[in-house]
Design an enzyme around this catalytic site. Structure first.
Site, short mmCIF file in Angstrom:
data_model
loop_
_atom_site.label_atom_id
_atom_site.label_comp_id
_atom_site.label_asym_id
_atom_site.label_seq_id
_atom_site.Cartn_x
_atom_site.Cartn_y
_atom_site.Cartn_z
N ASP A 12 42.62 10.43 104.40
CA ASP A 12 43.49 9.37 103.88
C ASP A 12 42.71 8.08 103.64
O ASP A 12 41.69 7.83 104.29
CB ASP A 12 44.64 9.13 104.88
CG ASP A 12 45.80 8.41 104.22
OD1 ASP A 12 45.90 8.41 102.98
OD2 ASP A 12 46.63 7.84 104.97
N ASN A 14 42.00 6.81 100.28
CA ASN A 14 41.32 6.72 98.98
C ASN A 14 41.83 5.55 98.14
O ASN A 14 41.05 4.83 97.50
CB ASN A 14 41.52 8.01 98.17
CG ASN A 14 40.87 9.21 98.82
OD1 ASN A 14 40.11 9.07 99.78
ND2 ASN A 14 41.15 10.39 98.31
N GLY A 15 43.15 5.35 98.14
CA GLY A 15 43.76 4.28 97.35
C GLY A 15 43.34 2.90 97.87
O GLY A 15 43.00 2.01 97.08
N ARG A 16 43.37 2.74 99.20
CA ARG A 16 42.98 1.45 99.78
C ARG A 16 41.50 1.16 99.53
O ARG A 16 41.11 0.02 99.27
CB ARG A 16 43.29 1.44 101.29
CG ARG A 16 44.75 1.15 101.59
CD ARG A 16 45.12 1.53 102.99
NE ARG A 16 45.32 2.97 103.10
CZ ARG A 16 45.43 3.63 104.24
NH1 ARG A 16 45.32 2.98 105.40
NH2 ARG A 16 45.65 4.92 104.25
N TRP A 17 40.68 2.19 99.60
CA TRP A 17 39.24 2.01 99.31
C TRP A 17 39.06 1.52 97.86
O TRP A 17 38.27 0.59 97.61
CB TRP A 17 38.51 3.33 99.52
CG TRP A 17 37.03 3.25 99.26
CD1 TRP A 17 36.06 2.94 100.17
CD2 TRP A 17 36.37 3.49 98.00
NE1 TRP A 17 34.82 2.96 99.55
CE2 TRP A 17 34.99 3.30 98.23
CE3 TRP A 17 36.80 3.85 96.73
CZ2 TRP A 17 34.03 3.45 97.22
CZ3 TRP A 17 35.85 3.99 95.71
CH2 TRP A 17 34.49 3.80 95.97
N HIS A 29 39.75 8.67 94.70
CA HIS A 29 39.85 10.13 94.86
C HIS A 29 38.52 10.79 94.48
O HIS A 29 38.08 11.74 95.11
CB HIS A 29 40.99 10.69 94.00
CG HIS A 29 42.35 10.22 94.41
ND1 HIS A 29 42.76 10.20 95.73
CD2 HIS A 29 43.41 9.74 93.69
CE1 HIS A 29 44.01 9.75 95.80
NE2 HIS A 29 44.41 9.44 94.57
N TRP A 61 53.77 14.88 95.30
CA TRP A 61 54.31 14.95 93.93
C TRP A 61 55.10 13.70 93.57
O TRP A 61 55.38 13.44 92.40
CB TRP A 61 55.23 16.17 93.77
CG TRP A 61 54.54 17.48 93.95
CD1 TRP A 61 54.62 18.29 95.05
CD2 TRP A 61 53.68 18.15 93.02
NE1 TRP A 61 53.85 19.42 94.86
CE2 TRP A 61 53.27 19.36 93.61
CE3 TRP A 61 53.23 17.85 91.73
CZ2 TRP A 61 52.41 20.27 92.99
CZ3 TRP A 61 52.37 18.76 91.10
CH2 TRP A 61 51.97 19.95 91.72
N LEU A 123 30.61 28.44 107.14
CA LEU A 123 31.83 27.63 107.29
C LEU A 123 32.92 28.05 106.30
O LEU A 123 32.63 28.32 105.13
CB LEU A 123 31.48 26.16 107.03
CG LEU A 123 32.65 25.18 107.07
CD1 LEU A 123 32.83 24.61 108.47
CD2 LEU A 123 32.46 24.04 106.09
N ARG A 178 42.19 11.87 111.55
CA ARG A 178 42.85 11.22 110.41
C ARG A 178 42.10 9.94 110.12
O ARG A 178 41.96 9.07 110.98
CB ARG A 178 44.32 10.91 110.70
CG ARG A 178 44.98 10.25 109.48
CD ARG A 178 46.50 10.14 109.56
NE ARG A 178 46.99 9.68 108.26
CZ ARG A 178 48.13 10.00 107.70
NH1 ARG A 178 48.97 10.79 108.33
NH2 ARG A 178 48.47 9.53 106.51
N ARG A 184 50.20 9.02 112.13
CA ARG A 184 51.23 10.03 111.88
C ARG A 184 50.60 11.29 111.30
O ARG A 184 49.45 11.28 110.86
CB ARG A 184 52.31 9.48 110.94
CG ARG A 184 51.78 8.95 109.62
CD ARG A 184 52.91 8.41 108.74
NE ARG A 184 52.40 7.79 107.54
CZ ARG A 184 52.39 6.47 107.31
NH1 ARG A 184 52.90 5.64 108.20
NH2 ARG A 184 51.89 5.99 106.19
C1 IPE Z 1 48.56 12.50 103.72
O1 IPE Z 1 48.34 11.23 103.23
C2 IPE Z 1 48.26 13.53 102.66
C3 IPE Z 1 46.86 13.69 102.30
C4 IPE Z 1 45.86 13.06 102.82
C5 IPE Z 1 46.62 14.66 101.27
P1 IPE Z 1 49.52 10.37 102.56
O2 IPE Z 1 48.89 9.13 102.09
O3 IPE Z 1 50.26 11.20 101.57
O4 IPE Z 1 50.47 10.11 103.81
P2 IPE Z 1 51.62 9.03 104.00
O5 IPE Z 1 52.49 9.08 102.77
O6 IPE Z 1 50.96 7.71 104.16
O7 IPE Z 1 52.34 9.44 105.26
C1 IPE Z 2 44.60 10.25 100.41
O1 IPE Z 2 44.40 8.93 100.00
C2 IPE Z 2 44.48 11.22 99.28
C3 IPE Z 2 45.75 11.86 98.91
C4 IPE Z 2 46.91 11.68 99.49
C5 IPE Z 2 45.69 12.79 97.80
P1 IPE Z 2 45.60 8.03 99.50
O2 IPE Z 2 45.70 8.14 98.02
O3 IPE Z 2 46.85 8.34 100.25
O4 IPE Z 2 45.07 6.59 99.90
P2 IPE Z 2 45.89 5.39 100.51
O5 IPE Z 2 46.58 5.88 101.73
O6 IPE Z 2 46.87 4.97 99.43
O7 IPE Z 2 44.87 4.35 100.79
MG MG Z 3 47.62 7.62 102.01
#
Ligand code: IPE
Ligand code: IPE
Ligand code: MG
Length: 236
Positions: A12, A14-17, A29, A61, A123, A178, A184
């Site tokens: 988790d 990727n978006g914040r990074w 991503h 989705w 692996l 995580r 969570r």
């Molecule tokens: C969990 O991350 C799913 C994956 C890393 C693929 P999310 O970003 O979807 O989780 P929430 O929505 O913050 O709980």
């Molecule tokens: C996890 O990173 C990747 C997927 C859920 C596919 P996020 O995209 O959830 O990144 P944040 O949580 O918004 O930083």
């Molecule tokens: Mg996330």
């Protein structure tokens, strides 16, 4: 020494990074895919049997069409660039989740990688892709009920139920990491994590590397796993 046969990671952040680096979410991503490649090779070198990574949840989705489409194109990018290296490192690819809703082109690429790597003995790189823990349990319960009605199963216990889970051929999950600081499970491996050790770190997935994994493993090695029994090292 705690054994580490099966490591699971919620990748988790990727978006914040991407936001921190003033880049589009897709760039986060993409960087995440490169990190996964190097962590796979490193985990294999450590002798870990199985690495299960949460790549796309049944709830993801809900994101924008553009972001979902981009994530669905990532297996193609990942395998086109890295299948040779995965073969050289004896890595076997697997997938868990509901395959029916995954676009056929994405599924074709994943199936090719599974087929190409099927005889590898290193692996297991197991992608949780369109995976949801609740979905998996309902899917398993339905399949069990069907077998029961047809007389294939007459009894239900934990060992036989396990046979209906997507993870039936995999060892118990020893450690869940995580990244990205959220405390969570987000519907990941709800059944399998019963006695796994849990580590949540602030590092965002695109910043994760082998040193951070070493630190997590060192922390895991300090844990005393009781599995509900008495801790042998306590005197009282
Ligand atoms: C969990 O991350 C799913 C994956 C890393 C693929 P999310 O970003 O979807 O989780 P929430 O929505 O913050 O709980
Ligand atoms: C996890 O990173 C990747 C997927 C859920 C596919 P996020 O995209 O959830 O990144 P944040 O949580 O918004 O930083
Ligand atoms: Mg996330």
């Amino acid at each position: 020494m705690n054994t580490l046969n099966h490591l699971a990671i919620i990748m988790d952040g990727n978006g914040r990074w991407a936001k921190t680096n003033k880049l589009p979410r897709t760039a986060g991503h993409y960087k995440g895919v490169e990190v996964l490649r190097s962590i796979t090779i490193y985990a294999n070198s450590l002798g870990i049997r199985c690495l299960t990574v949460y790549a796309f949840s049944t709830e993801n989705w809900k994101r924008s069409e553009d972001e979902v489409n981009y994530i669905m194109s990532l297996p193609k990018i990942f395998f086109a660039s890295y299948i040779k290296e995965l073969m050289e490192n004896n890595v076997k690819v697997m997938i868990i989740g509901d395959r029916d809703k995954i676009p056929s082109e994405t599924m074709r690429v994943i199936n090719d990688a599974i087929e190409t790597t099927k005889n590898n003995t290193g692996l297991i790189l197991n992608f949780a892709f369109n995976y949801g823990g609740r979905d998996e349990i309902v899917h398993a319960a339905k399949a069990f009920a069907k077998d029961y009605v047809e007389g294939i199963r007459t009894e239900l216990d934990e060992d036989s139920f396990k046979e209906y889970l997507y993870t039936k051929d995999l060892p118990e999950v020893d450690l869940l990491i995580r990244t990205g600081s959220e405390m969570r499970l987000s519907n990941f491996l709800l059944y399998q994590l019963a006695y796994s050790e849990l580590i949540v770190i602030d590092t965002l997935w695109p910043d994760f590397n082998s040193n951070v994994l070493d630190q997590c493993i060192a922390e895991y090695q300090k844990r005393k796993r009781n599995f509900g029994g008495r801790n042998e090292t306590e005197s009282h």
